[in-house]
Write a protein that holds these residues in place. Structure first.
Motif, PDB file in Angstrom:
ATOM      1  N   UNK A 472       0.691  -1.293   0.056  1.00 35.50           N
ATOM      2  CA  UNK A 472       0.096  -0.105  -0.106  1.00 35.50           C
ATOM      3  C   UNK A 472       0.989   1.274  -0.156  1.00 35.50           C
ATOM      4  N   UNK A 473       0.607   2.261  -0.886  1.00 32.70           N
ATOM      5  CA  UNK A 473       1.206   3.276  -1.071  1.00 32.70           C
ATOM      6  C   UNK A 473       0.655   4.891  -0.903  1.00 32.70           C
ATOM      7  N   UNK A 496      20.319  -1.580  -9.947  1.00 33.87           N
ATOM      8  CA  UNK A 496      18.867  -1.857  -9.891  1.00 33.87           C
ATOM      9  C   UNK A 496      18.222  -1.393 -10.952  1.00 33.87           C
ATOM     10  N   UNK A 497      16.930  -1.821 -11.269  1.00 33.89           N
ATOM     11  CA  UNK A 497      15.939  -1.426 -12.066  1.00 33.89           C
ATOM     12  C   UNK A 497      14.722  -1.332 -11.697  1.00 33.89           C
ATOM     13  N   UNK A 498      13.928  -0.195 -12.259  1.00 33.85           N
ATOM     14  CA  UNK A 498      12.734   0.473 -11.722  1.00 33.85           C
ATOM     15  C   UNK A 498      11.514  -0.613 -12.121  1.00 33.85           C
ATOM     16  N   UNK A 499      10.859  -0.824 -10.937  1.00 35.69           N
ATOM     17  CA  UNK A 499       9.514  -1.816 -11.155  1.00 35.69           C
ATOM     18  C   UNK A 499       8.243  -0.796 -11.186  1.00 35.69           C
ATOM     19  N   UNK A 500       8.629   0.224 -10.267  1.00 36.85           N
ATOM     20  CA  UNK A 500       7.200   1.008  -9.920  1.00 36.85           C
ATOM     21  C   UNK A 500       7.914   2.321  -9.866  1.00 36.85           C
ATOM     22  N   UNK A 521      -0.891  -1.491  -4.378  1.00 33.62           N
ATOM     23  CA  UNK A 521       0.029  -1.432  -5.663  1.00 33.62           C
ATOM     24  C   UNK A 521       0.394  -3.187  -5.939  1.00 33.62           C
ATOM     25  N   UNK A 522       0.262  -3.508  -7.044  1.00 30.43           N
ATOM     26  CA  UNK A 522       0.667  -4.960  -7.457  1.00 30.43           C
ATOM     27  C   UNK A 522       1.721  -4.955  -8.289  1.00 30.43           C
ATOM     28  N   UNK A 523       2.838  -5.563  -8.277  1.00 23.08           N
ATOM     29  CA  UNK A 523       3.735  -5.669  -9.117  1.00 23.08           C
ATOM     30  C   UNK A 523       3.974  -6.851  -9.659  1.00 23.08           C
ATOM     31  N   UNK A 524       3.905  -7.761 -10.670  1.00 23.82           N
ATOM     32  CA  UNK A 524       3.906  -8.983 -11.359  1.00 23.82           C
ATOM     33  C   UNK A 524       5.557  -9.201 -11.544  1.00 23.82           C
ATOM     34  N   UNK A 560       1.735  -2.578   4.506  1.00 23.78           N
ATOM     35  CA  UNK A 560       1.255  -3.836   4.169  1.00 23.78           C
ATOM     36  C   UNK A 560       2.196  -4.541   2.974  1.00 23.78           C
ATOM     37  N   UNK A 561       3.347  -4.724   3.112  1.00 22.05           N
ATOM     38  CA  UNK A 561       4.348  -4.928   1.933  1.00 22.05           C
ATOM     39  C   UNK A 561       3.977  -6.831   2.374  1.00 22.05           C
ATOM     40  N   UNK A 562       3.990  -7.374   1.119  1.00 23.94           N
ATOM     41  CA  UNK A 562       3.548  -8.731   0.839  1.00 23.94           C
ATOM     42  C   UNK A 562       4.326  -9.333  -0.139  1.00 23.94           C
ATOM     43  N   UNK A 563       4.777 -10.436  -0.344  1.00 23.01           N
ATOM     44  CA  UNK A 563       5.530 -11.111  -1.420  1.00 23.01           C
ATOM     45  C   UNK A 563       5.265 -12.615  -0.830  1.00 23.01           C
ATOM     46  N   UNK A 564       4.530 -13.280  -1.800  1.00 24.86           N
ATOM     47  CA  UNK A 564       3.787 -14.525  -1.644  1.00 24.86           C
ATOM     48  C   UNK A 564       4.196 -15.440  -2.784  1.00 24.86           C
ATOM     49  N   UNK A 565       4.212 -16.824  -2.746  1.00 27.78           N
ATOM     50  CA  UNK A 565       4.551 -17.762  -3.623  1.00 27.78           C
ATOM     51  C   UNK A 565       5.798 -17.557  -4.424  1.00 27.78           C
ATOM     52  N   UNK A 566       6.906 -17.499  -3.340  1.00 28.38           N
ATOM     53  CA  UNK A 566       8.181 -17.263  -3.715  1.00 28.38           C
ATOM     54  C   UNK A 566       9.135 -18.195  -2.844  1.00 28.38           C
ATOM     55  N   UNK A 567      10.230 -18.480  -3.524  1.00 32.27           N
ATOM     56  CA  UNK A 567      11.372 -18.981  -2.791  1.00 32.27           C
ATOM     57  C   UNK A 567      12.350 -18.068  -2.238  1.00 32.27           C
ATOM     58  N   UNK A 568      13.022 -18.641  -1.151  1.00 36.70           N
ATOM     59  CA  UNK A 568      14.056 -17.687  -0.616  1.00 36.70           C
ATOM     60  C   UNK A 568      15.309 -18.287  -0.453  1.00 36.70           C
ATOM     61  N   UNK A 569      16.655 -17.599  -0.846  1.00 37.47           N
ATOM     62  CA  UNK A 569      17.739 -18.464  -0.898  1.00 37.47           C
ATOM     63  C   UNK A 569      18.319 -18.495   0.655  1.00 37.47           C
ATOM     64  N   UNK A 570      18.528 -19.918   1.143  1.00 38.79           N
ATOM     65  CA  UNK A 570      18.885 -20.262   2.174  1.00 38.79           C
ATOM     66  C   UNK A 570      20.322 -20.538   2.503  1.00 38.79           C
ATOM     67  N   UNK A 571      21.062 -20.817   1.579  1.00 40.86           N
ATOM     68  CA  UNK A 571      22.353 -21.003   1.565  1.00 40.86           C
ATOM     69  C   UNK A 571      23.088 -20.771   0.330  1.00 40.86           C
TER      70      UNK A 571
END
Length: 713
Positions: A472-473, A496-500, A521-524, A560-571
């Motif tokens: 939310x912005x 860095x590249x601009x998404x929004x 705001x939603x960024x695919x 309310x920053x949210x990032x779903x259906x994503x993997x995160x680097x653990x190592x």
């Protein structure tokens, strides 16, 4: 300076480029002012010396020392006919000069010139030589230590007096003989510093008094071999770029295109294209010359600037199409070809015509995707080859392995800032109470001083096709130079590249405070599926005017920053250098899912990581897996034994930093440099050594524990 203002009245600070103009509200002796235009006298360039002047040069010994220190910042060349080679050159060498901390040690109020870090000077030099390589002139300029020292004093004087002069009077604050000498030998800028003064300052050369692009001509003068830089950073920024060595008027070295043009023939990132185009040729007579252009085959208008000599080589300058001085070049939706035709140029009394094509492109868009080819499965401890297609212009490559896990990101600003790397100015709270899309708080970014404010989300992420970044912005009081941005990096934060992006809309003294409510705001992130990325929120300052307020009506609020259906680097495995080879062998050290990536590099700087190759690693089939029986040696005792073995067989068990792991009935360490597994089985309480396909038993582990003084742990 007051920061509290009367209701419905707001104040704008204008950061001028040549003169810092501060307009404030509040206080009886300060007049409320509207937005102040950027002053015309942004930069000033020196006049050419009448003759070579060896007296101002350092000794050869000092110059050699300086060159040794900066050997990785020059010697560049790039083939401008290859789009991806230029794109890589921009992503590596150009971007390597971005975001470098100056670590300036001086003081304007104390008239202390101080110094900037060696890394910061290298960034300036790298940027200079990047432009020279693109222009086709020798990109081997080095910095001279004495030039640097004197230019530093000159930069201080310009900052201390909020003015520019090549002949600063003795009455100017902080002035001395060194500053005066440097001022007469340097390009000067106020409002920019470091690498930014080279690109957005001297190469862009905007301003009504810079129609001859004299600063650009000195930066790209082919004969120059030695320069110097001095920089003041902070709220007031200044640069002095010493451009005169003893090479003025010397024999012209070989250049790529016979002439020197900016933008040059070939592929050029749009971010380095400016409204003023130029064409330089030594001793050319442009009095009867004319220039015409077409854009993708369609003719466009050109407007020639008045001719001016006295800076570098004789130069013709013009503006194409509808571009006017000070504009930014628009991001092209597709590669755009500009045909330049110049006629009536007299060289040695003979009229000549020139024609070349500039291809302006978006460096964020690749036309060749790096992808690894090889098996989707691998065996623990066994070598598996992977290969890829070479990237044009790449000089070296690195590869790495990653471990990932399913994850998500949620932060509504109700806790602390532990999920972010925070780079903000002092004087205001990043966690803002009473302003929120939900709950009681939001993240707040403001500009109490004109520098970028940044929140980087902790973690390296691997999006899927359906991954979205949602937030939310609310952009409150902000000028067009204050911009709310969401950005993505594919190279570990190097670029860095601009998404929004959303720019402010207020100006001058205003009763409008921008947005008063939040919007989602939603960024695919489908375009980054299978890639490793970082994400950040940046409240950027683009130069010019800004509002310094930090109240609940000013700046950018995010919630309310949210990032779903994503993997995160653990190592993450350390990047492995592979020279110019386009194949590497992967020897997995633990079972499970891993990702493999490769990245190209130029001149020791690396670009973005490739698409990730998913590989499933299974256990070595020749390890006799069996269910554990009974109790045996503890993990502590086994690790003690492994440590003892490493001390007694240091040339065999490498690296010594190998970590203990568990697989089935085995506790083991894998020594990747020698390909050896050392393991203890809980099934039979025996010590094993596996190398290649040879499995050897060392007998009862209890005997080894006694010998290693590890029994009983």
């Amino acid at each position: 300076m007051a920061t509290e203002f009367l209701w419905r009245q707001s104040c704008l600070w204008s950061l001028g480029i040549a003169v810092l103009v501060v307009s404030a509200c509040g206080g009886g002796d300060v007049t409320v002012a509207g937005e102040v235009d950027r002053p015309a006298a942004f930069r000033v360039g020196p006049q050419a010396p009448e003759r070579q002047n060896d007296a101002v040069f350092d000794s050869g010994e000092d110059i050699r020392v300086e060159r040794e220190q900066h050997r990785s910042t020059g010697g560049f060349s790039v083939d401008l006919s290859q789009r991806e080679a230029v794109r890589l050159f921009y992503a590596t060498v150009y971007n390597a000069s971005e975001g470098v901390d100056s670590e300036w040690t001086g003081s304007i109020s104390g008239c202390i010139p101080g110094d900037t870090s060696a890394v910061y000077k290298e960034a300036v030099l790298r940027r200079l030589n990047w432009f020279r390589a693109m222009a086709g002139v020798p990109a081997t300029v080095q910095f001279d230590a004495t030039f640097n020292r004197k230019a530093q004093q000159a930069a201080l004087v310009m900052a201390a007096n909020n003015n520019l002069s090549h002949t600063p009077p003795n009455s100017w604050a902080c002035n001395n003989a060194d500053a005066t000498e440097a001022a007469g030998n340097s390009n000067l800028a106020l409002g920019r510093s470091g690498a930014d003064s080279v690109a957005g300052g001297y190469i862009a050369d905007s301003g009504s008094n810079n129609t001859a692009v004299g600063h650009r001509r000195w930066v790209l003068y082919p004969q120059t071999q030695t320069m110097g830089t001095g920089d003041v950073t902070g709220t007031t920024q200044a640069n002095a770029l010493w451009v005169f060595d003893n090479r003025f008027g010397a024999a012209r070295p070989s250049v790529r295109d016979e002439f020197v043009a900016w933008p040059p023939p070939g592929y050029v990132p749009y971010t380095t294209v400016y409204p003023r185009w130029s064409f330089s040729y030594p001793k050319a007579d442009f009095s009867s010359a004319s220039v015409s252009m077409s854009e993708n085959g369609a003719s466009i208008a050109t407007r020639q600037e008045a001719l001016s000599s006295g800076a570098g080589e004789n130069t013709l300058v013009w503006l194409p199409g509808t571009y006017t001085d000070g504009m930014s070049w628009l991001r092209p939706s597709a590669d755009t070809a500009y045909l330049v035709q110049i006629s009536g140029v007299k060289i040695n009394g003979v009229s000549r015509n020139f024609s070349y094509t500039v291809r302006v492109f978006d460096p964020d868009v690749a036309t060749q995707t790096m992808a690894l080819a090889g098996n989707d499965t691998a065996t623990l401890g066994q070598s598996s080859p992977y290969r890829f297609v070479a990237v044009p212009g790449a000089m070296q490559y690195q590869w790495r392995s990653l471990q990932v896990g399913a994850s998500s990101f949620n932060d509504g600003a109700e806790g602390d800032l532990s999920q972010f790397m925070v780079t903000t100015s002092p004087g205001y709270a990043v966690l803002a109470s009473g302003v929120a899309a939900s709950g009681g708080r939001s993240f707040h970014l403001a500009h109490p001083e004109p520098v970028d404010q940044v929140l980087v989300m902790q973690g390296d992420w691997v999006p899927a096709a359906q991954t979205r970044l949602v937030f939310s912005s609310r952009l409150g009081l902000a000028s067009p130079s204050q911009r709310a941005r969401v950005e993505v990096s594919q190279d570990g934060g190097a670029s860095w590249m601009t998404l929004f992006e959303q720019a402010g809309t207020q100006s001058g003294s205003t009763s409008s405070f921008g947005e008063t409510t939040f919007s989602e705001k939603q960024i695919a992130l489908a375009a980054y599926s299978g890639r490793t990325i970082q994400l950040r929120f940046r409240y950027a300052f683009a130069g010019g005017s800004y509002y310094p307020q930090t109240s609940t009506t000013a700046g950018w609020f995010v919630d309310d920053i949210r990032l779903d259906s994503v993997s995160r680097i653990t190592g993450t495995g350390a990047p492995t250098d592979m020279g110019s080879a386009t194949q590497f062998n992967f020897i997995p050290t633990q079972a499970g899912s891993v990702l493999l990536q490769v990245r190209p590099g130029m001149y020791g700087v690396f670009g973005e990581w490739s698409l990730a190759k998913s590989v499933e690693v299974s256990a070595a089939s020749n390890l006799p897996l069996a269910p554990p029986v009974g109790s045996g040696a503890s993990d502590v005792a086994i690790d003690c034994l492994f440590n003892w073995a490493q001390r007694h067989y240091p040339s065999v068990l490498l690296p010594a930093t190998a970590l203990s792991q568990t697989l089935g009935t085995y506790r083991y360490r894998f020594y990747s440099q020698t390909g050896i597994y050392l393991a203890v089985s809980s099934a039979d309480q025996a010590l094993y050594l596996l190398q290649g396909n040879q499995l050897q038993s060392g007998g009862s582990v209890s005997n080894w524990l006694i010998q290693a003084s590890c029994a009983g742990l």
